[in-house]
Scaffold this active site. Structure first.
Site, PDB file in Angstrom:
ATOM      1  CE1 TYR A  47      -2.903  -9.439   8.410  1.00  0.00           C
ATOM      2  CE2 TYR A  47      -5.113  -9.448   6.997  1.00  0.00           C
ATOM      3  CZ  TYR A  47      -3.788  -9.158   6.996  1.00  0.00           C
ATOM      4  OH  TYR A  47      -2.985  -8.815   6.014  1.00  0.00           O
ATOM      5  CG  PHE A  60      -0.192  -9.128  -3.273  1.00  0.00           C
ATOM      6  CD1 PHE A  60      -1.679  -8.519  -3.285  1.00  0.00           C
ATOM      7  CD2 PHE A  60       0.644  -8.481  -4.278  1.00  0.00           C
ATOM      8  CE1 PHE A  60      -2.013  -7.437  -4.102  1.00  0.00           C
ATOM      9  CE2 PHE A  60       0.079  -7.252  -4.579  1.00  0.00           C
ATOM     10  CZ  PHE A  60      -1.110  -6.801  -4.807  1.00  0.00           C
ATOM     11  CG  ASP A 119       8.900  -6.200  18.110  1.00  0.00           C
ATOM     12  OD1 ASP A 119       7.887  -5.668  17.269  1.00  0.00           O
ATOM     13  OD2 ASP A 119       8.607  -6.906  18.966  1.00  0.00           O
ATOM     14  CB  SER A 125       9.884 -11.832   3.354  1.00  0.00           C
ATOM     15  OG  SER A 125       8.821 -11.230   4.519  1.00  0.00           O
ATOM     16  CG  LEU A 169       3.121  -7.101   0.388  1.00  0.00           C
ATOM     17  CD1 LEU A 169       1.728  -6.527   0.873  1.00  0.00           C
ATOM     18  CD2 LEU A 169       2.750  -7.435  -1.060  1.00  0.00           C
ATOM     19  CE  LYS A 217      -2.501  -5.841   7.741  1.00  0.00           C
ATOM     20  NZ  LYS A 217      -1.372  -5.005   7.609  1.00  0.00           N
TER      21      LYS A 217
END
Lengths: 261, 269
Positions: free
Chosen positions: B166, B199, B57, B15, B17, B170
């Site tokens: 998150y 996005f 995974d 799905s 990107l 990142k």
């Protein structure tokens, strides 16, 4: 933005990064105008570029002359849609050398060309982009223009002897985001490219000692200087991708400059 | 590096990107191994001949070892790796207990899961991808042999509240770009990261409406969420341009994230 039939102005277009960018834009179908301070060189470069590329002598540090030139280009070719600022100089010098302070004029000159010269062309190109979009009655959200500035990795890791050059390029990098914020409502994107060591007349014609220092910096990969065509390739990628904005992109093979060799 | 004829691996391929990158790579003539937790969907949607969907995974060492063995067997040694597998979280630090009114810590598990998938999962595929290319020894001809593109995020620099995990994951992805580029240069492998803003992906759809509006209102230009195909366009540009190495590129319409609440406070002034 699709550059086909758009007017693209490239400063410093007679050689190096500017010349390669002009060639790439022309090959992509843009109507390209190159500017350079040397009248003979710019005429010769335009001839060798072909594709109907036009060359004009211009000193980017001259307010009125640049304004007049952009007005003239608008009258003869239509509004500028793409501006690639490549005009720049590197004049290395230590702040204090053999007990003597650098002349302030030497510092000012580098800043005048690299930083003020860049904003000078931007201020002349932007109104054309804005007016053209509104004259065409295009809705908000339509792309009106793309501006690409040449910073340098010296903006982030300048070496000794690069105080003036690094300051000027740091300024170029620093204004990318505020310009993108200011001009976003008008559909204009602003980007910067921060090249590492590239083989251009600017670096190849440095004084021998400085040239040695610059080219001694070998990137992790590829372990060679960049080629102007690779800079031009990124220019085209940036112009084509509407989501890229307000960002300075390093193009350096992973190079981080050491303080000295 | 040329795309035509190369073998590429994409994680998070089902799905968003990742999916857009799979489409781009197939269109450019690559053989593509598409890794996701639920890869069957990729197969059903694309059905292209050079596509190898794999279930796994990314945070599991054994899963990825099996996946990379299958890729080597079925497609050959991959030269392109695009890591898109990632999750948003959320992972708040504490909550207020409704009965006692006291602050109590949140469990560690959600935080760890985000780090496992986004950061450890990215490293997991990189180590196996690099191992494959390293078999050929040091690069000699000066041509790149491999390109790795990791998905960081603007949250690496300006994560919002509740994006602690998150943002940290990142930022980790962004920070390992340079040392990996330095280390893998020996084998002719370039390492880059893209830091997307907002996005149109499944991750974005779970963001509450009012937050989403604020996020988009803040984008200078274009004032809309990015399209996955635009991410893939930049991935292609990074793969093809050999001088691109060791850095993180924002693709965000010039947005710098700020707390939605901060904005409403400002307008109330």
């Amino acid at each position: 933005m699709n550059v086909h039939d758009r007017v693209a102005v490239v400063t410093g277009g007679a050689s190096g990064l500017g010349y390669a960018s002009a060639a790439a834009l022309a090959a992509a179908g843009a109507r390209v105008v190159i500017l350079d301070r040397d009248a003979q060189a710019v005429a010769a470069a335009a001839r060798s570029l072909g594709h109907g590329v036009l060359g004009h002598q211009a000193d980017v540090t001259q307010d009125t002359a640049v304004e007049q030139l952009f007005a003239q280009l608008h009258d003869t070719m239509g509004a500028v849609s793409v501006l690639v600022n490549c005009a720049g100089i590197a004049e290395p010098g230590n702040v204090v050398r053999q007990g003597r302070a650098m002349l302030l004029a030497a510092f000012e000159h580098v800043v005048a060309v690299n930083l003020l010269g860049t904003i000078n062309c931007i201020r002349c190109a932007v109104p054309q982009m804005i007016n053209a979009r509104s004259d065409a009655g295009l809705p908000a959200g339509t792309e009106a223009g793309v501006i690409i500035n040449t910073a340098s990795i010296a903006a982030f890791d300048g070496q000794m002897g690069q105080a003036a050059y690094a300051a000027s390029k740091g300024g170029v990098a620093g204004m990318v985001l505020p310009l993108a914020r200011e001009l976003g409502d008008y559909g204009i994107r602003i980007l910067g490219i921060a090249p590492g060591v590239f083989e251009t007349p600017m670096t190849l014609d440095l004084p021998p000692r400085s040239r040695e220092v610059v080219f001694a910096a070998i990137p992790p990969f590829p372990q060679r200087p960049g080629q102007p065509q690779e800079f031009a390739q990124l220019v085209l990628s940036m112009v084509a991708n509407p989501m890229l904005n307000g960002e300075v992109v390093r193009l350096d093979g992973g190079l981080r400059m050491p303080a000295r060799v | 590096m040329k795309l035509q004829g190369s073998v590429a691996v994409v994680t998070g391929a089902a799905s968003g990107l990742g999916r857009a990158c799979v489409d781009m790579l197939l269109a450019e003539g690559c053989s593509v191994a598409a890794i996701d937790l639920a890869p069957a969907e990729v197969e059903a949607q694309s059905g292209a001949p050079r596509l190898l969907p794999l279930a796994g995974d990314v945070s599991d060492a054994g899963d990825m070892e099996r996946a990379f063995a299958a890729i080597a067997r079925e497609l050959g040694t991959p030269g392109i790796l695009i890591n898109c597998a990632g999750v948003l979280g959320p992972a708040r630090v504490f909550r207020i207990d409704k009965v006692t009114g006291r602050a109590v810590p949140r469990p560690m598990e959600p935080f760890r899961r985000v780090l496992d998938i986004n950061l450890v999962g990215t490293f997991n595929t990189i180590r196996l991808f690099a191992q494959g290319l390293a078999q050929a020894g040091p690069v000699r001809d000066g041509e790149d042999r491999g390109v790795i593109i990791n998905t960081a995020s603007v949250a690496a620099y300006e994560a919002l509240s509740a994006q602690t995990a998150y943002g940290a994951s990142k930022a980790g992805v962004a920070s390992m770009t340079l040392p990996l580029a330095r280390e893998l240069a020996y084998y002719g492998i370039r390492v880059m990261a893209l830091a997307p803003g907002t996005f149109e992906t499944g991750m974005y759809e779970v963001v509450p409406d009012h937050t989403r509006r604020t996020l988009i209102d803040d984008v200078p230009f274009p004032c809309r969420p990015g399209r996955p195909a635009e991410f893939a366009h930049m991935a292609k540009a990074l793969i093809e341009n050999q001088m691109m190495n060791g850095s993180v590129v924002r693709i965000d319409g010039a947005v710098r994230m700020r707390e939605p609440q901060a904005r409403s406070t400002e307008s109330a002034r």
